[in-house]
Design a protein around this motif. Structure first.
Motif, short mmCIF file in Angstrom:
data_model
loop_
_atom_site.label_atom_id
_atom_site.label_comp_id
_atom_site.label_asym_id
_atom_site.label_seq_id
_atom_site.Cartn_x
_atom_site.Cartn_y
_atom_site.Cartn_z
N ASP A 1 -9.83 2.03 1.24
CA ASP A 1 -10.87 1.10 1.47
C ASP A 1 -11.00 1.19 3.12
O ASP A 1 -10.24 1.60 3.80
CB ASP A 1 -10.06 -0.36 1.41
CG ASP A 1 -9.80 -0.43 -0.24
OD1 ASP A 1 -10.64 -0.23 -1.02
OD2 ASP A 1 -8.90 -1.61 -0.35
N GLY B 1 -3.32 5.67 -10.86
CA GLY B 1 -3.82 4.29 -10.21
C GLY B 1 -4.27 4.59 -8.81
O GLY B 1 -4.62 3.61 -8.36
N PHE B 2 -4.11 5.79 -8.14
CA PHE B 2 -4.45 5.76 -6.75
C PHE B 2 -6.32 5.99 -6.86
O PHE B 2 -6.68 6.16 -7.79
CB PHE B 2 -4.10 7.29 -6.21
CG PHE B 2 -2.59 7.23 -5.96
CD1 PHE B 2 -2.25 6.96 -4.57
CD2 PHE B 2 -1.68 7.34 -6.74
CE1 PHE B 2 -0.91 7.02 -4.02
CE2 PHE B 2 -0.30 7.49 -6.47
CZ PHE B 2 0.04 7.35 -5.03
N ASP B 3 -6.59 5.31 -5.77
CA ASP B 3 -8.11 5.58 -5.33
C ASP B 3 -8.38 5.86 -4.03
O ASP B 3 -7.40 6.15 -3.12
CB ASP B 3 -9.03 4.46 -6.18
CG ASP B 3 -8.50 3.37 -5.46
OD1 ASP B 3 -7.84 3.10 -4.55
OD2 ASP B 3 -9.00 2.10 -5.95
N ALA B 4 -9.66 5.93 -3.62
CA ALA B 4 -10.00 6.22 -2.23
C ALA B 4 -9.63 5.03 -1.17
O ALA B 4 -9.43 3.87 -1.65
CB ALA B 4 -11.72 6.44 -2.09
N TYR C 1 -3.41 12.01 -9.12
CA TYR C 1 -2.93 10.80 -8.59
C TYR C 1 -4.17 9.81 -9.33
O TYR C 1 -3.82 8.46 -9.39
CB TYR C 1 -3.41 10.93 -7.13
CG TYR C 1 -2.54 12.13 -6.49
CD1 TYR C 1 -1.06 11.86 -6.72
CD2 TYR C 1 -3.04 12.93 -5.99
CE1 TYR C 1 -0.14 12.77 -6.09
CE2 TYR C 1 -2.00 14.15 -5.33
CZ TYR C 1 -0.43 13.72 -5.40
OH TYR C 1 0.10 14.76 -4.95
N LEU C 2 -5.43 10.08 -9.54
CA LEU C 2 -6.16 9.44 -10.33
C LEU C 2 -5.44 8.74 -11.34
O LEU C 2 -6.02 7.31 -11.52
CB LEU C 2 -7.51 9.87 -10.54
CG LEU C 2 -8.33 10.29 -9.23
CD1 LEU C 2 -9.64 11.30 -9.43
CD2 LEU C 2 -9.04 9.09 -8.58
N ARG C 3 -5.15 9.33 -12.27
CA ARG C 3 -4.49 9.03 -13.72
C ARG C 3 -3.37 7.98 -13.34
O ARG C 3 -3.16 7.10 -14.08
CB ARG C 3 -3.92 10.11 -14.40
CG ARG C 3 -5.07 10.86 -14.97
CD ARG C 3 -4.48 12.06 -16.04
NE ARG C 3 -3.47 12.83 -15.45
CZ ARG C 3 -3.80 14.10 -14.98
NH1 ARG C 3 -5.12 14.33 -14.69
NH2 ARG C 3 -2.87 14.82 -14.52
N ARG D 1 0.97 -1.24 0.02
CA ARG D 1 -0.14 0.09 0.16
C ARG D 1 0.73 1.14 0.00
O ARG D 1 1.93 1.28 0.50
CB ARG D 1 -1.18 0.01 1.39
CG ARG D 1 -1.92 1.14 1.39
CD ARG D 1 -2.81 0.82 2.64
NE ARG D 1 -3.44 -0.27 2.34
CZ ARG D 1 -4.64 -0.66 2.73
NH1 ARG D 1 -5.25 0.18 3.27
NH2 ARG D 1 -5.01 -1.86 2.51
N ARG E 1 -5.69 15.76 -7.14
CA ARG E 1 -6.32 14.61 -7.03
C ARG E 1 -6.25 14.19 -8.55
O ARG E 1 -6.25 12.80 -8.61
CB ARG E 1 -7.71 15.12 -6.64
CG ARG E 1 -8.58 14.01 -6.55
CD ARG E 1 -9.80 14.15 -6.04
NE ARG E 1 -9.48 14.70 -4.56
CZ ARG E 1 -9.31 13.91 -3.37
NH1 ARG E 1 -9.43 12.54 -3.60
NH2 ARG E 1 -9.26 14.52 -2.37
#
Length: 150
Positions: free
Chosen positions: A134, A129-132, A125-127, A112, A122
């Motif tokens: 869990d 591969g990061f996401d919210a 980071y989304l591009r 992780r 944001r």
């Protein structure tokens, strides 16, 4: 993950010897709300305990983007202090420095990597591969009572 292609005027480096600590502190002090009030001494200590990454202007060697990772090198990493000099924003340098950091630690097999994303970052980071997180309700934090290090 392949590193993004940088414009030929720039280069990525994971070499800690290249990091200009004064420049990092200046960028964060002047342009990062989350580092407001952080002293140079505190910044230098944070840098010393982290893996540092930079994007540099080839012509001068000036650091124009920076990120650091705090990691145990086995299971976990925290991405912090991602900053791009405002004069060089909009050229993919934030993406490059984060992608370079990820590529550097990917062979470690970390389970992780976390970060606290600003609204501005944001999308980067989304591009990548990061996401919210869990189960965010299971994550907790501890903060010391003042005085504390900013």
């Amino acid at each position: 993950m392949p590193e993004p292609t940088l414009h030929p005027d720039y280069e990525f480096s994971a070499d800690p010897a290249r990091v200009d600590a004064a420049r990092v502190h200046a960028l964060l002090a002047e342009h990062a709300y989350w580092a407001a009030g952080r002293t140079r001494e505190v910044q230098d200590r944070a840098l010393a305990g982290s893996r540092s990454y930079g994007v540099y202007l080839r012509a001068t060697g000036e650091l124009v983007a920076y990120a650091r990772l705090v990691t145990d090198t086995v299971t976990f990493a925290w991405l912090a202090d991602v900053i791009v000099d405002p004069a060089h924003r909009g050229k993919g340098l934030g993406t490059a420095v984060v992608a370079g950091a990820i590529a550097d630690v990917e062979p470690l097999g970390l389970r992780r990597m976390l970060l606290k994303a600003s609204d501005d970052g944001r999308g980067v980071y989304l591009r990548l591969g990061f996401d919210a997180v869990d189960e965010p309700d299971r994550w907790m934090q501890w903060r010391p009572t003042p005085p504390h290090l900013p």
